[in-house]
Design a protein around this motif. Structure first.
Motif, PDB file in Angstrom:
ATOM      1  N   UNK A  41     -33.971 -24.306  95.103  1.00 16.41           N
ATOM      2  CA  UNK A  41     -34.121 -25.749  94.917  1.00 16.41           C
ATOM      3  C   UNK A  41     -33.408 -26.181  93.650  1.00 16.41           C
ATOM      4  N   UNK A  42     -32.673 -27.269  93.757  1.00 18.89           N
ATOM      5  CA  UNK A  42     -32.023 -27.862  92.600  1.00 18.89           C
ATOM      6  C   UNK A  42     -32.130 -29.374  92.668  1.00 18.89           C
ATOM      7  N   UNK A  43     -31.691 -30.030  91.599  1.00 17.38           N
ATOM      8  CA  UNK A  43     -31.781 -31.484  91.548  1.00 17.38           C
ATOM      9  C   UNK A  43     -30.481 -32.058  91.011  1.00 17.38           C
ATOM     10  N   UNK A  80     -19.835 -29.579  93.458  1.00 15.75           N
ATOM     11  CA  UNK A  80     -21.032 -30.422  93.470  1.00 15.75           C
ATOM     12  C   UNK A  80     -22.074 -29.785  92.559  1.00 15.75           C
ATOM     13  N   UNK A  81     -22.593 -30.564  91.611  1.00 20.05           N
ATOM     14  CA  UNK A  81     -23.454 -30.009  90.562  1.00 20.05           C
ATOM     15  C   UNK A  81     -24.940 -30.271  90.812  1.00 20.05           C
ATOM     16  N   UNK A  82     -25.738 -29.247  90.531  1.00 19.80           N
ATOM     17  CA  UNK A  82     -27.194 -29.407  90.533  1.00 19.80           C
ATOM     18  C   UNK A  82     -27.764 -28.710  89.305  1.00 19.80           C
ATOM     19  N   UNK A  83     -28.907 -29.206  88.877  1.00 18.36           N
ATOM     20  CA  UNK A  83     -29.677 -28.542  87.822  1.00 18.36           C
ATOM     21  C   UNK A  83     -30.663 -27.615  88.526  1.00 18.36           C
ATOM     22  N   UNK A 100     -30.125 -24.454  83.316  1.00 16.70           N
ATOM     23  CA  UNK A 100     -29.211 -23.701  84.170  1.00 16.70           C
ATOM     24  C   UNK A 100     -28.547 -24.689  85.114  1.00 16.70           C
ATOM     25  N   UNK A 101     -27.235 -24.640  85.151  1.00 12.49           N
ATOM     26  CA  UNK A 101     -26.464 -25.532  86.011  1.00 12.49           C
ATOM     27  C   UNK A 101     -25.796 -24.723  87.119  1.00 12.49           C
ATOM     28  N   UNK A 102     -25.678 -25.336  88.288  1.00 13.91           N
ATOM     29  CA  UNK A 102     -25.011 -24.723  89.420  1.00 13.91           C
ATOM     30  C   UNK A 102     -23.878 -25.639  89.864  1.00 13.91           C
ATOM     31  N   UNK A 103     -22.697 -25.060  90.043  1.00  6.76           N
ATOM     32  CA  UNK A 103     -21.565 -25.781  90.623  1.00  6.76           C
ATOM     33  C   UNK A 103     -21.335 -25.203  92.023  1.00  6.76           C
TER      34      UNK A 103
END
Length: 210
Positions: free
Chosen positions: A10-12, A44-47, A187-190
């Motif tokens: 899960x990310x936001x 596309x980025x999510x936290x 933590x960031x996700x690309x």
């Protein structure tokens, strides 16, 4: 053997309310970031599991006048084959491609881009990360070129494209006097391969139970 990560996460994603609603109603239309200062390259980025940080990011953008109604959309995704900068092997890979890029630019008579501070950043966190973005994009480009060359010359390649990029970041100044923990750690996700996104949702508020 352990580089594939198929489990759901899960990310936001902080954004304008209109963007949130569009992602909910039309989940196949996803816009990737293409900024030269993207911290983890283009995508596309999510936290990672961090609603509050995503909302704070949207609030900051509202203050700068770049969105109207701050909002957050939830993202169900998988990392799959991830360029994970919390893993030493991938940090070492990035260092190697930095040296290759530096040599290529030097040969072409060009300068390396630089990470820079935003004018309003009192903590000097180098939030405009043009160098980091350039190195990561160079890595993806060179891997892509090698894959194509391998397929032409021998019909297959042992290399594969990275689906996602993951990074741990410390920023925002100490949480208290003398702290090693900073206020905006995250933590960031690309997400580069948009097929890693399994769906979007509107985050709900916690209710009392029972």
């Amino acid at each position: 053997m352990y580089t594939k990560r198929p489990n759901l996460m899960l990310g936001f994603h902080g954004c304008d309310e209109s963007v949130r609603d569009q992602l909910i109603s039309k989940p196949d239309i996803v816009k990737s970031s293409q900024e030269i200062y993207d911290w983890l390259g283009h995508g596309f980025y999510v936290w990672e599991n961090n609603y509050e940080r995503a909302y704070k990011w949207a609030l900051d953008k509202q203050k700068r006048g770049t969105l109207k109604v701050p909002s957050v959309v939830g993202v169900v995704y998988q990392l799959d084959y991830c360029l994970d900068f919390t893993d030493s092997q991938f940090i070492n890979i990035l260092s190697t491609y930095y040296e290759l890029m530096k040599d290529d630019l030097s040969f072409a008579g060009k300068k390396l881009p630089e990470n820079k501070n935003a004018g309003s950043d009192k903590h000097c966190d180098l939030v405009l990360r043009e160098l980091d973005c350039a190195v990561i994009q160079y890595l993806h480009q060179k891997i892509g070129e090698k894959i194509k060359d391998d397929i032409v010359t021998k019909g297959f390649s042992e290399l594969i494209h990275f689906d996602t990029v993951r990074g741990l970041f410390t920023e925002g100044g100490p949480a208290f006097d003398g702290a090693g923990i900073q206020m905006k750690n995250h933590i960031q996700i690309c997400i580069r391969n948009l097929n890693c996104i399994k769906g979007f949702f509107i985050p709900r508020s916690k209710t009392k139970f029972p």
